[in-house]
Design an enzyme around this catalytic site. Structure first.
Site, PDB file in Angstrom:
ATOM      1  N   ASP A 111      69.369  31.714  31.350  1.00 31.29           N
ATOM      2  CA  ASP A 111      69.459  30.281  31.054  1.00 31.29           C
ATOM      3  C   ASP A 111      68.418  29.546  31.888  1.00 31.29           C
ATOM      4  O   ASP A 111      68.466  29.565  33.122  1.00 31.29           O
ATOM      5  CB  ASP A 111      70.865  29.766  31.393  1.00 31.29           C
ATOM      6  CG  ASP A 111      71.070  28.305  30.991  1.00 31.29           C
ATOM      7  OD1 ASP A 111      70.113  27.663  30.505  1.00 31.29           O
ATOM      8  OD2 ASP A 111      72.205  27.799  31.163  1.00 31.29           O
ATOM      9  N   ASP A 137      71.218  24.556  24.276  1.00 34.16           N
ATOM     10  CA  ASP A 137      72.300  23.953  25.057  1.00 34.16           C
ATOM     11  C   ASP A 137      72.024  22.444  25.127  1.00 34.16           C
ATOM     12  O   ASP A 137      72.504  21.679  24.272  1.00 34.16           O
ATOM     13  CB  ASP A 137      72.356  24.621  26.444  1.00 34.16           C
ATOM     14  CG  ASP A 137      73.373  24.013  27.407  1.00 34.16           C
ATOM     15  OD1 ASP A 137      73.960  22.969  27.086  1.00 34.16           O
ATOM     16  OD2 ASP A 137      73.580  24.555  28.510  1.00 34.16           O
ATOM     17  N   GLY A 171      80.213  26.191  29.566  1.00 36.28           N
ATOM     18  CA  GLY A 171      81.057  25.605  30.597  1.00 36.28           C
ATOM     19  C   GLY A 171      80.265  24.653  31.450  1.00 36.28           C
ATOM     20  O   GLY A 171      79.028  24.647  31.439  1.00 36.28           O
TER      21      GLY A 171
HETATM   22  O1  OSB Z   1      73.427  25.171  31.590  1.00 34.31           O
HETATM   23  O2  OSB Z   1      75.161  26.199  30.940  1.00 34.31           O
HETATM   24  C1  OSB Z   1      74.599  25.474  31.760  1.00 34.31           C
HETATM   25  C2  OSB Z   1      76.914  24.835  34.728  1.00 34.31           C
HETATM   26  C3  OSB Z   1      76.696  23.497  34.904  1.00 34.31           C
HETATM   27  C4  OSB Z   1      75.787  22.837  34.106  1.00 34.31           C
HETATM   28  C5  OSB Z   1      75.099  23.521  33.117  1.00 34.31           C
HETATM   29  C6  OSB Z   1      75.336  24.862  32.916  1.00 34.31           C
HETATM   30  C7  OSB Z   1      76.242  25.541  33.755  1.00 34.31           C
HETATM   31  C8  OSB Z   1      76.518  26.972  33.698  1.00 34.31           C
HETATM   32  C9  OSB Z   1      77.827  27.471  34.257  1.00 34.31           C
HETATM   33  O3  OSB Z   1      75.727  27.775  33.313  1.00 34.31           O
HETATM   34  C10 OSB Z   1      78.894  27.591  33.253  1.00 34.31           C
HETATM   35  C11 OSB Z   1      80.283  27.773  33.828  1.00 34.31           C
HETATM   36  O4  OSB Z   1      80.573  28.847  34.349  1.00 34.31           O
HETATM   37  O5  OSB Z   1      81.085  26.822  33.755  1.00 34.31           O
HETATM   38 MG    MG Z   2      72.843  26.113  29.776  1.00 32.77          MG
END
Ligand code: OSB
Ligand code: MG
Length: 369
Positions: free
Chosen positions: A188, A238, A290
């Site tokens: 990511d 995303d 998440g």
């Molecule tokens: O980009 O998916 C994302 C957490 C905070 C903000 C953005 C992201 C994320 C995560 C963690 O990748 C996801 C989780 O475990 O809640």
């Molecule tokens: Mg993401």
């Protein structure tokens, strides 16, 4: 169902360890929790917005403002009996999806409780356990990174997502791939690459990633579409998907093959359902993302992820991935045999507040009636 009273709490819950990604570092989960009352029943929802506008433009302060000055006044005293009715109330406010999403989640919880069904049943969900993975922070120290990943694999996680940035991608992914040739691995980028990094992005193909999430700018579908023609790794969107319209454009442009669907990012469950159905028709794969939520938001996400087109592992990890102490009584644990978490049973989101812990982490409380 007449909306009689709404409370907004601001909380700060310490993480077990800081979460690092290309947008910055977080040591606490700061969030808003709303409680919506009707006929003696309370529905709960979480606004997992950050204090800083680096992931979305919203912040705790803007979400509080939009909730207090616009959304809550529009909702109080109204009779809401369906998601459609709810969406209508919110549609005049443009954007501010995270602010909308917590009220939407709380009212969905209420509607399910009033109908004596779980939120999953209320939404037409099918799955009883949700396939999940774990999202791993960026690390300069590769030995430490490998230890973290080994630890998660030992716990039973069968899908690992690594946070990457242009200067922190090839070496860590290469190291992980060498040690775990068959691991389901994805990355990511949180919008940290541009088309100037095209050689780097092409080089990622060699690591056999399940997908690369949001490599390019948060508002750029055009470049994602172009990039997908140049790389084999499936692109997952995303930050670029904030509503049904974005989804339609992304599908038309073929800007990605997969969507990370977070109800908070798209303004709530009602919008998420529309995106879910459109993606099902268009052959776009989904998984539930998440925002490092507390047990309230995590429960909402588990119910949503029980719908049939959420076919890839979710970013919903066990409680002990995030917190020593959460604000609900229930603890989400990983079923290590198949890397799943059970959808909570019971009415609504199926979890309840641990008042002692809740009080410990609350910073402010406002009541509207
Ligand atoms: O980009 O998916 C994302 C957490 C905070 C903000 C953005 C992201 C994320 C995560 C963690 O990748 C996801 C989780 O475990 O809640
Ligand atoms: Mg993401």
């Amino acid at each position: 169902m007449k909306i009689e009273e709404i409370q907004i709490y601001q909380l700060s819950i310490p993480f077990i360890r800081p979460f690092q990604f290309s947008n910055g570092e977080l040591c606490n989960h700061d969030c808003l929790i709303v409680a919506v009352k009707s006929e003696g029943i309370i529905g709960w929802g979480e606004c997992p917005v950050f204090p800083i506008p680096y992931y979305t433009y919203e912040t705790i302060a803007t979400a509080s403002h939009i909730l207090k000055d616009f959304l809550i006044p529009q909702l109080l005293g109204k009779s809401i009996d369906s998601l459609v009715a709810l969406n209508k109330v919110f549609s005049r406010v443009r954007g501010h999806n995270m602010a909308k999403s917590c009220l939407d989640a709380a009212i969905c919880d209420l509607l399910a409780r009033v109908n004596s069904v779980s939120l999953s049943q209320f939404l037409g969900g099918e799955k009883k356990r949700i396939q999940v993975g774990v999202s791993v922070s960026m690390q300069d120290n590769l030995i430490y990174l490998l230890q973290r990943i080994e630890d998660y694999i030992q716990q039973g996680y069968q899908r690992i997502k690594l946070k990457i940035a242009p200067n922190c991608a090839i070496q860590p992914l290469k190291t992980i791939r060498e040690k775990y040739p068959y691991l389901t691995l994805m990355a990511d980028a949180n919008s940290s690459f541009s088309l100037n990094d095209i050689d780097l992005l092409k080089a990622l193909d060699e690591f056999d990633l399940l997908m690369i999430e949001q490599p390019l700018a948060y508002d750029d579908l055009l470049d994602h579409a172009y990039l997908q023609t140049l790389i084999k790794t499936p692109i997952c969107l995303d930050e670029s998907i904030n509503n049904l319209h974005d989804t339609r454009v992304a599908i038309a442009l073929q800007a990605g093959k997969i969507i990370n669907l977070k109800p908070s990012r798209v303004g709530g469950i009602s919008n998420a359902l529309q995106i879910h159905d459109l993606c099902q028709k268009a052959g776009i794969k989904l998984w539930c993302g998440g925002m490092l939520e507390s047990g309230i938001g995590r429960a909402t996400n588990l119910h949503l992820a029980s719908l049939s087109n959420f076919t890839l592992p979710a970013d919903i990890s066990a409680t002990n991935r995030y917190f020593y102490e959460d604000i609900i009584h229930q603890v989400f644990s990983l079923n290590s045999s198949d890397s799943t978490i059970d959808v909570p049973q019971g009415f609504g989101i199926g979890v309840d507040i641990n008042q002692k812990s809740f009080n410990k982490f609350v910073q402010t409380c406002d009541i509207y009636r």
